[in-house]
Design a protein around this motif. Structure first.
Motif, PDB file in Angstrom:
ATOM      1  N   TRP A 141       8.879   5.170  -1.410  1.00 31.78           N
ATOM      2  CA  TRP A 141       8.189   3.984  -0.694  1.00 31.78           C
ATOM      3  C   TRP A 141       9.218   3.031  -0.439  1.00 31.78           C
ATOM      4  O   TRP A 141       9.454   2.648   0.905  1.00 31.78           O
ATOM      5  CB  TRP A 141       7.078   3.554  -1.289  1.00 31.78           C
ATOM      6  CG  TRP A 141       6.173   2.547  -0.524  1.00 31.78           C
ATOM      7  CD1 TRP A 141       5.001   2.680   0.304  1.00 31.78           C
ATOM      8  CD2 TRP A 141       6.503   0.920  -0.473  1.00 31.78           C
ATOM      9  NE1 TRP A 141       4.681   1.595   0.662  1.00 31.78           N
ATOM     10  CE2 TRP A 141       5.424   0.736   0.376  1.00 31.78           C
ATOM     11  CE3 TRP A 141       7.723   0.321  -1.124  1.00 31.78           C
ATOM     12  CZ2 TRP A 141       5.420  -0.810   0.522  1.00 31.78           C
ATOM     13  CZ3 TRP A 141       7.185  -1.078  -1.054  1.00 31.78           C
ATOM     14  CH2 TRP A 141       6.345  -1.493  -0.113  1.00 31.78           C
ATOM     15  N   VAL A 187       0.901  -1.179   0.010  1.00 34.56           N
ATOM     16  CA  VAL A 187       0.088  -0.034  -0.004  1.00 34.56           C
ATOM     17  C   VAL A 187       0.906   1.129   0.119  1.00 34.56           C
ATOM     18  O   VAL A 187       1.844   1.329   0.843  1.00 34.56           O
ATOM     19  CB  VAL A 187      -0.897   0.078   1.216  1.00 34.56           C
ATOM     20  CG1 VAL A 187      -1.826   1.395   1.255  1.00 34.56           C
ATOM     21  CG2 VAL A 187      -1.731  -1.174   1.264  1.00 34.56           C
ATOM     22  N   ASN A 208      -3.894   4.379  -1.795  1.00 33.79           N
ATOM     23  CA  ASN A 208      -4.590   4.805  -0.710  1.00 33.79           C
ATOM     24  C   ASN A 208      -4.810   6.236  -0.946  1.00 33.79           C
ATOM     25  O   ASN A 208      -3.776   7.079  -0.468  1.00 33.79           O
ATOM     26  CB  ASN A 208      -4.270   4.438   0.785  1.00 33.79           C
ATOM     27  CG  ASN A 208      -5.047   5.008   1.690  1.00 33.79           C
ATOM     28  OD1 ASN A 208      -6.250   5.367   1.348  1.00 33.79           O
ATOM     29  ND2 ASN A 208      -4.596   5.363   3.101  1.00 33.79           N
ATOM     30  N   THR A 209      -5.737   6.903  -1.511  1.00 31.20           N
ATOM     31  CA  THR A 209      -5.957   8.373  -1.831  1.00 31.20           C
ATOM     32  C   THR A 209      -6.842   8.973  -0.737  1.00 31.20           C
ATOM     33  O   THR A 209      -6.877  10.272  -0.854  1.00 31.20           O
ATOM     34  CB  THR A 209      -6.276   8.537  -3.222  1.00 31.20           C
ATOM     35  OG1 THR A 209      -7.950   8.244  -3.095  1.00 31.20           O
ATOM     36  CG2 THR A 209      -5.730   7.561  -4.316  1.00 31.20           C
ATOM     37  N   GLY A 210      -7.442   8.362   0.024  1.00 32.39           N
ATOM     38  CA  GLY A 210      -8.482   8.922   0.970  1.00 32.39           C
ATOM     39  C   GLY A 210      -9.802   8.908   0.489  1.00 32.39           C
ATOM     40  O   GLY A 210     -10.752   9.471   1.081  1.00 32.39           O
ATOM     41  N   CYS A 219      -2.464  10.163   0.708  1.00 34.15           N
ATOM     42  CA  CYS A 219      -3.710  10.989   1.312  1.00 34.15           C
ATOM     43  C   CYS A 219      -3.309  12.310   1.401  1.00 34.15           C
ATOM     44  O   CYS A 219      -4.062  13.298   1.408  1.00 34.15           O
ATOM     45  CB  CYS A 219      -4.444  10.233   2.630  1.00 34.15           C
ATOM     46  SG  CYS A 219      -5.064   8.837   2.303  1.00 34.15           S
ATOM     47  N   ASP A 277       0.372   5.433   0.348  1.00 33.60           N
ATOM     48  CA  ASP A 277      -0.442   6.084   0.923  1.00 33.60           C
ATOM     49  C   ASP A 277      -0.183   7.569   0.536  1.00 33.60           C
ATOM     50  O   ASP A 277       1.079   8.107   0.559  1.00 33.60           O
ATOM     51  CB  ASP A 277      -0.317   6.120   2.416  1.00 33.60           C
ATOM     52  CG  ASP A 277      -1.378   7.163   3.063  1.00 33.60           C
ATOM     53  OD1 ASP A 277      -2.003   7.912   2.402  1.00 33.60           O
ATOM     54  OD2 ASP A 277      -2.008   6.844   4.290  1.00 33.60           O
ATOM     55  N   ASP A 292      -6.963   2.233   4.469  1.00 30.38           N
ATOM     56  CA  ASP A 292      -6.134   2.865   5.576  1.00 30.38           C
ATOM     57  C   ASP A 292      -6.131   1.916   6.819  1.00 30.38           C
ATOM     58  O   ASP A 292      -5.294   2.202   7.603  1.00 30.38           O
ATOM     59  CB  ASP A 292      -7.069   3.995   6.297  1.00 30.38           C
ATOM     60  CG  ASP A 292      -8.465   3.880   6.528  1.00 30.38           C
ATOM     61  OD1 ASP A 292      -9.102   2.867   5.870  1.00 30.38           O
ATOM     62  OD2 ASP A 292      -8.909   4.282   7.269  1.00 30.38           O
TER      63      ASP A 292
END
Length: 238
Positions: free
Chosen positions: A111, A88, A127-129, A92, A90, A207
């Motif tokens: 990352w 994942v 994971n973009t929110g 966000c 992230d 998340d």
């Protein structure tokens, strides 16, 4: 010849699929979601509904034939290809400010600097929110006055890097498309689906996943020649 054995160790199982009902955000032009009661407990002794929805509705997987005339349908995916390791990334914090943000090669390398090189065969989840906007269609698609959608996704150069240099097994995201909302070329879909890899869209609960170590179990409807399928995606978290 002895078949190789795989062991999966996990402490939690998490749903990565949204509940399907008639109010989920629908891509422009997609068929509506419908439920019709066929049998009632009081009259028939059992309860049964008929449902109708598009192959790319709600949380779903795309198949190669949705973007390539030579591509296979969803019914041709092997069972082994639907149990896959996942990492994942992230973004966000960035997407809160820049909703059109697209994952870059620099993001991937950053990352990897922290967590190590992405293993071959991994599905890269972004994971973009956006999962938090799911029940507000206006916010989820974020259209401007010209009707252009604004949500994050994968940059095509980053996707090419992941496919060529990391030999990934696929990609997934919590928006309605692995391609950014403004990109109507479907570049990431086309690149990843040149082979029967994984493309998951409209995921949720990203998340709750660690950066690495998760195994995905992807349940599909084996629709003959299907361009995709609504998907029941489970995350086995170490």
């Amino acid at each position: 010849m002895t078949q190789s054995q795989h062991t999966i160790t996990y402490s939690r199982v998490i749903h990565l699929s949204h509940i399907i009902d008639q109010s989920v955000p629908q891509w422009p032009g997609d068929p509506s979601i419908e439920f019709d009661t066929v049998a009632e407990l009081s009259q028939d002794g059992y309860y049964l509904r008929r449902f109708s929805l598009g192959e790319h509705s709600a949380t779903h997987i795309n198949a190669p034939n949705s973007f390539h005339s030579y591509g296979v349908g969803i019914d041709q995916y092997s069972p082994q290809s639907l149990v896959v390791p996942a990492i994942v990334i992230d973004i966000c914090e960035t997407t809160t400010i820049y909703p059109d943000y697209a994952l870059t090669i620099a993001d991937i390398l950053a990352w990897e600097e922290e967590y190590g090189t992405i293993s071959s065969g991994s599905v890269v989840l972004l994971n973009t929110g956006w999962q938090n906007k799911w029940w507000d269609e206006d916010a989820f698609f974020n259209r401007d006055t010209q009707g252009i959608m604004h949500f994050p996704g994968f940059n095509s150069d980053a996707t090419q890097f992941l496919v060529d240099e990391r030999q990934i097994g696929g990609v997934g995201i919590d928006t309605h498309g692995v391609d950014p909302g403004q990109d109507n070329s479907f570049a990431t879909n086309r690149l990843v689906l040149e082979k029967p890899r994984i493309v998951l869209e409209n995921l949720t609960n990203l998340d709750q996943l660690p950066a690495k170590g998760t195994t995905l179990v992807i349940g599909i409807l084996r629709l003959r020649d299907g361009s995709g399928s609504p998907a029941a995606v489970l995350a086995l978290v170490p």
